[in-house]
Write a protein that holds these residues in place. Structure first.
Motif, PDB file in Angstrom:
ATOM      1  N   GLY A  14     -39.464   6.713 -36.504  1.00  0.00           N
ATOM      2  CA  GLY A  14     -39.105   8.126 -36.641  1.00  0.00           C
ATOM      3  C   GLY A  14     -40.296   9.042 -36.871  1.00  0.00           C
ATOM      4  N   VAL A  15     -41.506   8.529 -36.646  1.00  0.00           N
ATOM      5  CA  VAL A  15     -42.680   9.373 -36.914  1.00  0.00           C
ATOM      6  C   VAL A  15     -43.527   9.604 -35.660  1.00  0.00           C
ATOM      7  CG1 VAL A  15     -42.843   8.644 -39.330  1.00  0.00           C
ATOM      8  CG2 VAL A  15     -44.119   7.381 -37.589  1.00  0.00           C
ATOM      9  N   LEU A  16     -42.992   9.204 -34.520  1.00  0.00           N
ATOM     10  CA  LEU A  16     -43.810   9.286 -33.301  1.00  0.00           C
ATOM     11  C   LEU A  16     -43.586  10.612 -32.575  1.00  0.00           C
ATOM     12  CD1 LEU A  16     -45.808   7.481 -31.714  1.00  0.00           C
ATOM     13  CD2 LEU A  16     -43.911   6.906 -30.199  1.00  0.00           C
ATOM     14  N   ASP A  17     -44.704  11.267 -32.229  1.00  0.00           N
ATOM     15  CA  ASP A  17     -44.611  12.560 -31.536  1.00  0.00           C
ATOM     16  C   ASP A  17     -45.003  12.469 -30.064  1.00  0.00           C
ATOM     17  OD1 ASP A  17     -43.987  14.315 -33.896  1.00  0.00           O
ATOM     18  OD2 ASP A  17     -45.861  13.427 -34.598  1.00  0.00           O
ATOM     19  N   GLN A  24     -44.452  -1.871 -28.418  1.00  0.00           N
ATOM     20  CA  GLN A  24     -45.116  -1.130 -29.503  1.00  0.00           C
ATOM     21  C   GLN A  24     -44.670   0.329 -29.526  1.00  0.00           C
ATOM     22  OE1 GLN A  24     -49.329  -1.763 -29.802  1.00  0.00           O
ATOM     23  NE2 GLN A  24     -49.114  -3.972 -29.572  1.00  0.00           N
ATOM     24  N   ILE A  25     -44.476   0.901 -28.352  1.00  0.00           N
ATOM     25  CA  ILE A  25     -43.998   2.287 -28.287  1.00  0.00           C
ATOM     26  C   ILE A  25     -42.595   2.377 -28.904  1.00  0.00           C
ATOM     27  CG2 ILE A  25     -43.317   4.164 -26.726  1.00  0.00           C
ATOM     28  CD1 ILE A  25     -45.565   3.130 -24.808  1.00  0.00           C
ATOM     29  N   THR A  26     -41.752   1.395 -28.561  1.00  0.00           N
ATOM     30  CA  THR A  26     -40.384   1.368 -29.100  1.00  0.00           C
ATOM     31  C   THR A  26     -40.406   1.222 -30.619  1.00  0.00           C
ATOM     32  OG1 THR A  26     -39.636   0.353 -27.056  1.00  0.00           O
ATOM     33  CG2 THR A  26     -38.150   0.175 -28.932  1.00  0.00           C
ATOM     34  N   MET A  27     -41.283   0.353 -31.103  1.00  0.00           N
ATOM     35  CA  MET A  27     -41.394   0.127 -32.554  1.00  0.00           C
ATOM     36  C   MET A  27     -41.814   1.419 -33.275  1.00  0.00           C
ATOM     37  SD  MET A  27     -41.373  -1.990 -35.119  1.00  0.00           S
ATOM     38  CE  MET A  27     -41.522  -3.679 -34.537  1.00  0.00           C
ATOM     39  N   LYS A  48     -40.681   4.823 -17.705  1.00  0.00           N
ATOM     40  CA  LYS A  48     -40.116   3.997 -18.793  1.00  0.00           C
ATOM     41  C   LYS A  48     -40.575   4.530 -20.148  1.00  0.00           C
ATOM     42  CE  LYS A  48     -39.928  -0.261 -16.116  1.00  0.00           C
ATOM     43  NZ  LYS A  48     -40.570  -1.538 -15.827  1.00  0.00           N
ATOM     44  N   ILE A  49     -41.838   4.924 -20.231  1.00  0.00           N
ATOM     45  CA  ILE A  49     -42.355   5.446 -21.512  1.00  0.00           C
ATOM     46  C   ILE A  49     -41.611   6.739 -21.874  1.00  0.00           C
ATOM     47  CG2 ILE A  49     -44.382   6.415 -22.681  1.00  0.00           C
ATOM     48  CD1 ILE A  49     -46.117   4.456 -21.027  1.00  0.00           C
ATOM     49  N   CYS A  50     -41.420   7.605 -20.888  1.00  0.00           N
ATOM     50  CA  CYS A  50     -40.713   8.884 -21.146  1.00  0.00           C
ATOM     51  C   CYS A  50     -39.279   8.630 -21.613  1.00  0.00           C
ATOM     52  CB  CYS A  50     -40.703   9.758 -19.894  1.00  0.00           C
ATOM     53  SG  CYS A  50     -42.317  10.456 -19.493  1.00  0.00           S
ATOM     54  N   ASP A  51     -38.683   7.538 -21.143  1.00  0.00           N
ATOM     55  CA  ASP A  51     -37.311   7.230 -21.564  1.00  0.00           C
ATOM     56  C   ASP A  51     -37.258   6.789 -23.031  1.00  0.00           C
ATOM     57  OD1 ASP A  51     -36.202   7.835 -19.176  1.00  0.00           O
ATOM     58  OD2 ASP A  51     -36.141   5.773 -18.429  1.00  0.00           O
ATOM     59  N   ILE A  52     -38.373   6.236 -23.534  1.00  0.00           N
ATOM     60  CA  ILE A  52     -38.375   5.727 -24.918  1.00  0.00           C
ATOM     61  C   ILE A  52     -38.653   6.840 -25.925  1.00  0.00           C
ATOM     62  CG2 ILE A  52     -39.540   4.149 -26.536  1.00  0.00           C
ATOM     63  CD1 ILE A  52     -40.192   2.358 -24.092  1.00  0.00           C
ATOM     64  N   VAL A  53     -39.592   7.727 -25.581  1.00  0.00           N
ATOM     65  CA  VAL A  53     -40.025   8.735 -26.574  1.00  0.00           C
ATOM     66  C   VAL A  53     -39.493  10.125 -26.221  1.00  0.00           C
ATOM     67  CG1 VAL A  53     -42.119   7.448 -27.144  1.00  0.00           C
ATOM     68  CG2 VAL A  53     -42.216   9.214 -25.398  1.00  0.00           C
TER      69      VAL A  53
END
Ligand code: G3P
Length: 218
Positions: free
Chosen positions: A20-23, A12-15, A49-54
Motif C-alpha cells: 500500500g505504499v507504492l506510487d 516484486q512489483i506485486t509485493m 502487465k506492470i500497468c495492470d498491477i500498479v
C-alpha cells in the motif's frame, strides 16, 4: 515523498503494491533483460502487465538515440496507457524530445543524470521527472546525495515543477537520506523499501506484548 520500485520483476512489483505504499515503477532495458524480457513486443507486453498491477506512473525507456526515433517510440509508448512516462536519455536529442513531449502533455523522465547542469537542462525542457543516479556516483567515489541537494536548491530557487526522482538507490539509508534532502521521489529495489520496516526494538516490544497477553490467557 513518492516511492517507486526500480524493477521489471512482476512478483516484486506485486509485493510492493500490496504493502500500500507504492506510487509507481521505473524500468530500463537492463532491468528488462534481467527478467529475461527481450524483443520489442515482449517488452511492450511487459509494460502493460506492470500497468495492470500498479496505479501510478510507469517509466518506459526509449531505445532510439536520435530525435525522430525518440518521438516515434515515445508516442507509441504513451499511447499504450495513461500511466506511462516516457523515459529519455540525457543527451541533446533527449532534451529536444523532452520539450516536444512536454508541449504535447506527455509525461517524461529524463534519465542518466549525473550533474546539476544536466538536471537544470531537463527542468528547462519541462521534464516531469529528472533521474539523478546516486548509487552510480557513489560507485566512483563521488557523493551521489550531494547531487540531490544541489538539484533541490536549484529547482527551489526557480520554482521548477520537475520532480527529483532519486534513482540508482541501492539501500534503505539512501531512501532516508533522500527524504531528508527533499527528493520528491525515490526509486529503489524492494529491499530498500522493506528495510524501512526494521528495528530490533519493534521486534522485542512486540514479543513482550504478545508474551504478556498470553499470560492473561494461561
Ligand atoms: O533507476 C536507475 C537504476 O535502474 C540504476 O540502478 O543500481 O543499476 O545503478 P543501478
Amino acid at each position: 515523498m513518492k516511492f517507486f520500485i526500480d524493477t521489471a520483476n512482476l512478483d516484486q512489483i506485486t509485493m510492493a503494491q500490496s504493502m500500500g505504499v507504492l506510487d509507481g515503477v521505473t524500468t530500463n532495458p537492463s532491468l528488462m533483460a534481467k527478467e529475461g524480457i527481450t524483443g520489442k513486443e515482449n517488452i511492450l507486453n511487459h509494460y502493460k502487465k506492470i500497468c495492470d498491477i500498479v496505479d501510478g506512473h510507469v517509466s518506459a525507456e526509449v531505445i532510439s538515440t536520435e530525435y525522430e526515433g525518440m518521438i516515434k517510440e515515445g508516442e507509441a509508448l504513451a499511447a499504450m496507457n495513461d500511466q506511462i512516462v516516457v523515459k529519455l536519455p540525457m543527451i541533446k536529442d533527449g532534451v529536444r524530445a523532452c520539450k516536444y513531449f512536454n508541449d504535447k502533455g506527455i509525461k517524461t523522465n529524463v534519465t542518466l543524470v549525473f550533474s546539476a547542469g544536466q538536471a537544470l537542462l531537463a527542468a528547462k525542457a519541462g521534464a516531469t521527472y529528472v533521474s539523478p543516479f546516486i548509487g552510480r556516483l557513489d560507485d566512483i567515489s563521488t557523493d551521489g546525495l550531494n547531487l540531490i541537494a544541489e538539484i533541490r536548491m536549484i529547482y527551489d530557487n526557480y520554482a521548477f515543477d520537475t520532480e527529483i526522482l532519486a534513482a540508482s538507490v541501492r539501500h534503505t539509508m539512501h531512501v532516508i537520506d533522500c527524504a531528508k534532502l527533499g527528493a520528491d521521489v525515490m526509486t529503489g529495489p524492494l529491499s530498500s523499501i522493506e528495510g524501512l520496516l526494521k528495528h530490533p526494538l519493534t521486534d522485542i516490544g512486540l514479543a513482550k506484548f504478545l508474551a504478556d497477553y498470553a499470560k492473561g490467557n494461561d
